[in-house]
Structures are given as structure tokens and as C-alpha cells.
Scaffold this motif. Structure first.
Motif, PDB file in Angstrom:
ATOM      1  N   THR A   8      39.120  43.581  30.135  1.00 36.74           N
ATOM      2  CA  THR A   8      40.766  44.064  30.285  1.00 36.74           C
ATOM      3  C   THR A   8      41.080  44.069  31.782  1.00 36.74           C
ATOM      4  O   THR A   8      39.992  44.873  32.421  1.00 36.74           O
ATOM      5  CB  THR A   8      40.908  45.652  29.679  1.00 36.74           C
ATOM      6  N   LEU A   9      41.894  43.657  32.140  1.00 33.84           N
ATOM      7  CA  LEU A   9      42.303  43.645  33.521  1.00 33.84           C
ATOM      8  C   LEU A   9      42.500  44.697  34.011  1.00 33.84           C
ATOM      9  O   LEU A   9      42.883  45.837  33.371  1.00 33.84           O
ATOM     10  CB  LEU A   9      43.824  42.905  33.767  1.00 33.84           C
ATOM     11  N   SER A  10      42.050  45.079  35.368  1.00 38.88           N
ATOM     12  CA  SER A  10      42.339  46.552  36.086  1.00 38.88           C
ATOM     13  C   SER A  10      43.749  46.649  36.120  1.00 38.88           C
ATOM     14  O   SER A  10      44.766  45.783  36.323  1.00 38.88           O
ATOM     15  CB  SER A  10      41.647  45.943  37.578  1.00 38.88           C
ATOM     16  N   GLY A  11      44.088  47.913  35.886  1.00 40.91           N
ATOM     17  CA  GLY A  11      45.297  48.621  36.011  1.00 40.91           C
ATOM     18  C   GLY A  11      46.162  48.325  34.724  1.00 40.91           C
ATOM     19  O   GLY A  11      47.207  48.977  34.530  1.00 40.91           O
ATOM     20  N   PHE A  12      45.379  48.059  33.513  1.00 33.10           N
ATOM     21  CA  PHE A  12      45.909  47.989  32.270  1.00 33.10           C
ATOM     22  C   PHE A  12      45.156  48.935  31.304  1.00 33.10           C
ATOM     23  O   PHE A  12      43.850  48.654  31.268  1.00 33.10           O
ATOM     24  CB  PHE A  12      45.844  46.604  31.836  1.00 33.10           C
ATOM     25  N   MET A  13      45.749  49.692  30.499  1.00 39.01           N
ATOM     26  CA  MET A  13      45.018  50.544  29.635  1.00 39.01           C
ATOM     27  C   MET A  13      45.194  50.155  28.238  1.00 39.01           C
ATOM     28  O   MET A  13      46.029  49.930  27.533  1.00 39.01           O
ATOM     29  CB  MET A  13      45.816  52.094  29.595  1.00 39.01           C
ATOM     30  N   GLU A  14      43.783  50.397  27.773  1.00 42.93           N
ATOM     31  CA  GLU A  14      43.481  49.944  26.362  1.00 42.93           C
ATOM     32  C   GLU A  14      42.985  51.194  25.595  1.00 42.93           C
ATOM     33  O   GLU A  14      41.816  51.818  26.185  1.00 42.93           O
ATOM     34  CB  GLU A  14      42.637  48.774  25.974  1.00 42.93           C
ATOM     35  N   LEU A  15      43.210  51.804  24.534  1.00 38.72           N
ATOM     36  CA  LEU A  15      42.928  53.076  24.010  1.00 38.72           C
ATOM     37  C   LEU A  15      42.060  52.763  22.637  1.00 38.72           C
ATOM     38  O   LEU A  15      42.511  51.774  22.000  1.00 38.72           O
ATOM     39  CB  LEU A  15      43.956  54.017  23.779  1.00 38.72           C
ATOM     40  N   LEU A  16      41.154  53.424  22.358  1.00 44.30           N
ATOM     41  CA  LEU A  16      40.491  53.503  20.996  1.00 44.30           C
ATOM     42  C   LEU A  16      41.459  54.152  20.081  1.00 44.30           C
ATOM     43  O   LEU A  16      42.164  54.833  20.504  1.00 44.30           O
ATOM     44  CB  LEU A  16      39.160  54.137  21.233  1.00 44.30           C
ATOM     45  N   PRO A  17      40.941  53.851  18.662  1.00 44.38           N
ATOM     46  CA  PRO A  17      42.072  54.288  17.697  1.00 44.38           C
ATOM     47  C   PRO A  17      42.381  55.858  17.775  1.00 44.38           C
ATOM     48  O   PRO A  17      43.579  56.201  17.617  1.00 44.38           O
ATOM     49  CB  PRO A  17      41.246  54.073  16.425  1.00 44.38           C
ATOM     50  N   ALA A  18      41.261  56.689  17.990  1.00 48.90           N
ATOM     51  CA  ALA A  18      41.787  57.959  17.866  1.00 48.90           C
ATOM     52  C   ALA A  18      42.924  58.433  19.203  1.00 48.90           C
ATOM     53  O   ALA A  18      43.833  59.196  18.780  1.00 48.90           O
ATOM     54  CB  ALA A  18      40.655  59.140  18.014  1.00 48.90           C
ATOM     55  N   PRO A  19      42.603  58.124  20.365  1.00 49.70           N
ATOM     56  CA  PRO A  19      43.485  58.416  21.485  1.00 49.70           C
ATOM     57  C   PRO A  19      44.687  57.784  21.232  1.00 49.70           C
ATOM     58  O   PRO A  19      45.748  58.139  21.822  1.00 49.70           O
ATOM     59  CB  PRO A  19      42.754  58.053  22.636  1.00 49.70           C
ATOM     60  N   GLN A  20      44.583  56.461  20.824  1.00 45.89           N
ATOM     61  CA  GLN A  20      46.005  55.802  20.525  1.00 45.89           C
ATOM     62  C   GLN A  20      46.831  56.261  19.551  1.00 45.89           C
ATOM     63  O   GLN A  20      48.085  56.592  19.739  1.00 45.89           O
ATOM     64  CB  GLN A  20      45.614  54.274  19.967  1.00 45.89           C
ATOM     65  N   ILE A  21      46.391  57.202  18.531  1.00 45.21           N
ATOM     66  CA  ILE A  21      47.098  57.946  17.667  1.00 45.21           C
ATOM     67  C   ILE A  21      47.478  59.083  18.506  1.00 45.21           C
ATOM     68  O   ILE A  21      48.847  59.755  18.140  1.00 45.21           O
ATOM     69  CB  ILE A  21      46.155  58.407  16.380  1.00 45.21           C
ATOM     70  N   GLN A  22      46.779  59.946  19.339  1.00 49.39           N
ATOM     71  CA  GLN A  22      47.370  60.776  20.338  1.00 49.39           C
ATOM     72  C   GLN A  22      48.638  60.312  21.029  1.00 49.39           C
ATOM     73  O   GLN A  22      49.469  61.166  21.378  1.00 49.39           O
ATOM     74  CB  GLN A  22      46.274  61.419  21.231  1.00 49.39           C
ATOM     75  N   MET A  23      48.398  59.084  21.525  1.00 47.29           N
ATOM     76  CA  MET A  23      49.303  58.537  22.674  1.00 47.29           C
ATOM     77  C   MET A  23      50.662  58.491  21.577  1.00 47.29           C
ATOM     78  O   MET A  23      51.831  58.591  22.041  1.00 47.29           O
ATOM     79  CB  MET A  23      48.930  57.233  23.175  1.00 47.29           C
ATOM     80  N   GLU A  24      50.507  57.863  20.357  1.00 49.72           N
ATOM     81  CA  GLU A  24      51.701  57.907  19.539  1.00 49.72           C
ATOM     82  C   GLU A  24      52.548  58.872  19.349  1.00 49.72           C
ATOM     83  O   GLU A  24      53.757  59.147  19.055  1.00 49.72           O
ATOM     84  CB  GLU A  24      51.194  56.931  18.310  1.00 49.72           C
ATOM     85  N   ARG A  25      51.657  60.134  18.906  1.00 48.50           N
ATOM     86  CA  ARG A  25      52.324  61.358  18.991  1.00 48.50           C
ATOM     87  C   ARG A  25      52.998  61.787  20.037  1.00 48.50           C
ATOM     88  O   ARG A  25      54.003  62.366  19.979  1.00 48.50           O
ATOM     89  CB  ARG A  25      51.076  62.420  18.489  1.00 48.50           C
ATOM     90  N   PHE A  26      52.439  61.579  21.080  1.00 46.75           N
ATOM     91  CA  PHE A  26      52.994  61.895  22.622  1.00 46.75           C
ATOM     92  C   PHE A  26      54.687  61.171  22.481  1.00 46.75           C
ATOM     93  O   PHE A  26      55.493  61.758  22.760  1.00 46.75           O
ATOM     94  CB  PHE A  26      52.275  61.400  23.725  1.00 46.75           C
ATOM     95  N   LEU A  27      54.390  60.003  22.311  1.00 49.84           N
ATOM     96  CA  LEU A  27      55.794  59.171  22.147  1.00 49.84           C
ATOM     97  C   LEU A  27      56.660  59.715  21.421  1.00 49.84           C
ATOM     98  O   LEU A  27      58.027  59.814  21.251  1.00 49.84           O
ATOM     99  CB  LEU A  27      55.366  57.709  22.055  1.00 49.84           C
ATOM    100  N   GLN A  28      56.146  59.946  20.037  1.00 53.63           N
ATOM    101  CA  GLN A  28      56.936  60.464  18.926  1.00 53.63           C
ATOM    102  C   GLN A  28      57.646  61.818  19.390  1.00 53.63           C
ATOM    103  O   GLN A  28      58.968  62.128  19.076  1.00 53.63           O
ATOM    104  CB  GLN A  28      56.201  60.673  17.738  1.00 53.63           C
ATOM    105  N   THR A  29      56.843  62.733  19.904  1.00 50.07           N
ATOM    106  CA  THR A  29      57.424  64.135  20.269  1.00 50.07           C
ATOM    107  C   THR A  29      58.448  63.917  21.355  1.00 50.07           C
ATOM    108  O   THR A  29      59.876  64.614  21.332  1.00 50.07           O
ATOM    109  CB  THR A  29      56.331  64.711  20.874  1.00 50.07           C
TER     110      THR A  29
END
Length: 451
Positions: A8-29
Motif C-alpha cells: 500500500t502506498l505510503s500515506g494511504f490508510m487500509e483497515l482490516l475488517p473490524a476497524p473498518q466497521i468501527q470507521m463506518e460507525r464513526f461516519l454513520q454517527t
């Protein structure tokens, strides 16, 4: 064939499934909270004409922007959400109702040096209120309420919204005959939390060209502290010396007066004369929000009032006020500081259905029933040992497993196992759904950020 090493290019975030769900909850809130205040969602293109994006920029912006040619077109990736908003409002002003309240959550791109907590691709979450010709000060007073509600809903309690008014600062510098250097002074003062007063004083004298007495007077002024009432009272001592200062003081007093009515407790709000915001873009109220237990993180939400959003695209006067959350950076820091709650369900499903017969018809029907009840259900049909199937549910953190063997099918029942308690019950479909939904209700009440 030689394999290409995945990276993955430096400066780009890729999340594993569990933290991705946390991120989605963040955005949903964020979306749900912004909607509560009457903000409408907006999405603008990732790619714009470079001419559009650079109209307000140049300098550092031009160095950081991702720019490319496609045929004869000179294109660029958006580097923030404010410039696209300016273009959008100028383009559609005749079709919009003012004040125009919009929120936008989207990725932006900056070609700056990637470092810890700073990304080249990241989510921003912005809200703005745009007026047509004028915009009442009450809108500036409502913004802290949006900030407060957003972070409380996310689970963050130990934070403070710090507010100032640029007119107060500009008026004060005019009193010292420093109007021509006001922009430089504000950009320097804005670094106070990062570099400290001694370094700020040094820069004001050596780089900005102030006298020792002027630098000391500025540091004394921005050092006024106390309760909101005490700071405002101290500022009253400067009233009558500069018209712009007096206007800013009246606006700041109005903002603080409305706070309680907008639901912001005094514990979460402070008048802070050090807040300047480095951009000359802001002209009135300015905001910065800090985590009290983690001041090293810096501002987690900032913004302010500006006089003319779209001046580079139209002659129409479009004043506004807005704030922005750097979502990706904040999420990264919360993750690094282990402040994301483990109580939140990060599994992809509430229930894993294990058919114990070759025919999966009954399992499919149960899955369909659960989904109709609003329960995320997954069927596991891989031909693996029972232990491997249970391990799959356990690793994903799926709260329930439903077993469907011949006995259950014949009895029109489901064996439902709670993976947290280990308890297993033989239930009807409706009973099983109710058990799962009650557990889901409790889990959904868990905050994203632990106190």
C-alpha cells in the motif's frame, strides 16, 4: 511468472475488517448528527478542473495538489471540501435555498510528506452554513452545539471547544499600529500550543519584525484567562479604541450568550484568545476543539466564519460559517491511543447459521427470516470440521451461532448459542430473533470512543 509484492502506498490508510466497521460507525454517527441540525448531504466530484481548485490557492496548495493531464484537460484531485463547495454554490446559487446548510464527508488528497498520523488520502467531514448577502450571528453560535453533540454521540466526553473572534485580534493589532502585519502575527500566534510562548515571541521579533514591547503586549493580551465571563470582562477594558475590535467583542459575547440554549455546557466551552486559525480565510468567529486528556493530538475539529465563500467564482456575496473534522487522522490517533471501545460489535453479522444437513433449504429460509427482522445473518456452508466452523464465528466475533440439524428442522426450532456466555437454547424463529435483537440493541448503545 515473477510475483509482484503487494504493498500500500505510503500515506494511504487500509483497515482490516473490524476497524473498518468501527470507521463506518464513526461516519454513520457524523451523518446522523449533522442531519439532526438540518444539514443536507452533498457529494462533489473527486476530480475537478485544476483551474477551479487552484483559484483560491497557489503557493503551498499548488505544491501539494495531485494534478494530471487527460487529453487536453488539466485536472486535479480535490485537496479539501471547501473549494468544491464554493464552486457548487456559485454554480447552483439560483437553484438553492439560503441559508444553505450542507454536510459533506469524503476523501481528499494532498501530496505532502506522509508521516505518523498524516495522510495523503484522508476523509474530511465538513459542515457549512452559507448565506446570501448576510448570515446571522446565531448561526455561529449554533456551530459549537453541532461539535458538542457529535463528540458526545461518539463517546468522547473530555473535550473542550475553544472559541475566539478574528475581529477582536485584528482590532487589537490595529490599536498597536500593526494592521499590515496582522496576518503574519495571527499565523505565528496560532502555533502557540505547538512551540510555546518563548518561541512565538522569538518569531514575532526576529521574523515578523516586532519590537520587544509589541511582542510582550501581544503575549500579554492573548494570555488573558479565566471563565468565559472573566475573559469577556477583561476585553471590555479595550472597548472604544477600535471599531472592528468592538464588533468582534459583541459577536463573541452573543455566541457565548446563546451557548446554554443550544445545549452546550460551560464545562465544554472556553473563550480562548490564542485561537486565531492560520488561514486569512477566516474573518469572524473561529473554533478549535481539543481532547483535554490528549492535548498532544491538537485540534480534532476546527473552522470559523468567512465573509465570501465563492468570491473567485461569482460576484454574489456568499458569507458562511463552517467546521471540519479530519476523520482519518482522528481515527488513526484514537486507534493508536487505544481509545476505540472494544464493547462495540465489529462482526460482519449478528448470527452465523450452521446447517447440519446436506440440504441447506431450511438454513436459507432461517437466514431470510432473520434478515427480514433486521438481523445480519450469514450461512456457513463450507465443508469443514465443526471446530473450524466455530472458530470462524469466534475469530470474527459473531455474537450468536444458530444450529439447524434434522431434529431442529422437524421441530421447527433453532438451537441458538450465545458465543459470549456459552448458553445454548432451543427456540422458535421468533424467539431466537428477539434474543438476538435485544443483544443487538445493547451492543448498538455502546459508544465508539471509550471514556
Amino acid at each position: 511468472m515473477e510475483k509482484i509484492k503487494p504493498r500500500t502506498l505510503s500515506g494511504f490508510m487500509e483497515l482490516l475488517p473490524a476497524p473498518q466497521i468501527q470507521m463506518e460507525r464513526f461516519l454513520q454517527t457524523l451523518r446522523e448528527t449533522y442531519s439532526l441540525y438540518g444539514f443536507t448531504p452533498l457529494d462533489t466530484p473527486l476530480i475537478e478542473s485544476a483551474e477551479i481548485l487552484l483559484a483560491k490557492g497557489g503557493g503551498e496548495t499548488e505544491k501539494q495538489i495531485y494534478r494530471f493531464q487527460k487529453g487536453d484537460a488539466d485536472l486535479a484531485l480535490r485537496f479539501d471540501l471547501t473549494v468544491p463547495l464554493a464552486k457548487y454554490v456559485a454554480l447552483h446559487a439560483g437553484e438553492l435555498s439560503f441559508p444553505f446548510r450542507r454536510y459533506q464527508i469524503g476523501k481528499v488528497y494532498r501530496g505532502e510528506r506522509a508521516q505518523r498520523g498524516r495522510f495523503r488520502e484522508f476523509y474530511q467531514a465538513d459542515i457549512d452554513i452559507i448565506g446570501d448577502g448576510k448570515l446571522d450571528i446565531a448561526n455561529e453560535a449554533e456551530i459549537p452545539s453541532v461539535i458538542y453533540t457529535t463528540f458526545i454521540r461518539l463517546g468522547l466526553d473530555r473535550f473542550q471547544i475553544r472559541v475566539n473572534n478574528r475581529k477582536i485580534l485584528s482590532g487589537f493589532y490595529a490599536m498597536l499600529d500593526l494592521s499590515e502585519k496582522a496576518g503574519e502575527i495571527m499565523r505565528t500566534v496560532d502555533k502557540l500550543d505547538k512551540i510555546g510562548p518563548d518561541k512565538v515571541r522569538e518569531i514575532l521579533i526576529d521574523d515578523v519584525g516586532l519590537s520587544c514591547a509589541q511582542a510582550d503586549e501581544i503575549l500579554r493580551f492573548i494570555g488573558i484567562q479565566g471563565t468565559n465571563a472573566e475573559v469577556l470582562s477583561a476585553l471590555e477594558g479595550y472597548r472604544g479604541q477600535n471599531e472592528l475590535f468592538d464588533t468582534g467583542l459583541e459577536e463573541l459575547a452573543t455566541v457565548t450568550k446563546y451557548l446554554a440554549a443550544f445545549g452546550v455546557p460551560q464545562t465544554h466551552f472556553a473563550v480562548d484568545l490564542t485561537i486565531a486559525r492560520g488561514l486569512d480565510y477566516y474573518t469572524g468567529t473561529v473554533y478549535e476543539t481539543v481532547m483535554l486528556d490528549h492535548p498532544e493530538i491538537g485540534s480534532i475539529c476546527s473552522g470559523g466564519r468567512y465573509d465570501n465563500l465563492a468570491e473567485y467564482y461569482t460576484d454574489r456575496q456568499l458569507p458562511g460559517v463552517g467546521i471540519s473534522i479530519g476523520v482519518t487522522r482522528l481515527f488513526y490517533v484514537l486507534q493508536e491511543q487505544k481509545l476505540l471501545s472494544s464493547a462495540m460489535n465489529t462482526a460482519p453479522a449478528e448470527v452465523l447459521i450452521l446447517p447440519m444437513t446436506a440440504d441447506v433449504t431450511a438454513a436459507a429460509e432461517v437466514a431470510t427470516f432473520f434478515r427480514g427482522c433486521g438481523i445480519r445473518a450469514q450461512i456457513y456452508t463450507e465443508q469443514k470440521k465443526f471446530k473450524a466452523k466455530m472458530s470462524y464465528a469466534d475469530k470474527l466475533g459473531i455474537p450468536f451461532v444458530a444450529f439447524l440439524g434434522e431434529d431442529e428442522i422437524n421441530a421447527h426450532k433453532i438451537s441458538l448459542k450465545n458465543m459470549t456466555t456459552g448458553q445454548q437454547e432451543l427456540l422458535s424463529g421468533t424467539e431466537a430473533a428477539n434474543v438476538i435483537l435485544e443483544d443487538l440493541r445493547i451492543r448498538n448503545n455502546a459508544k465508539l470512543i471509550q471514556g
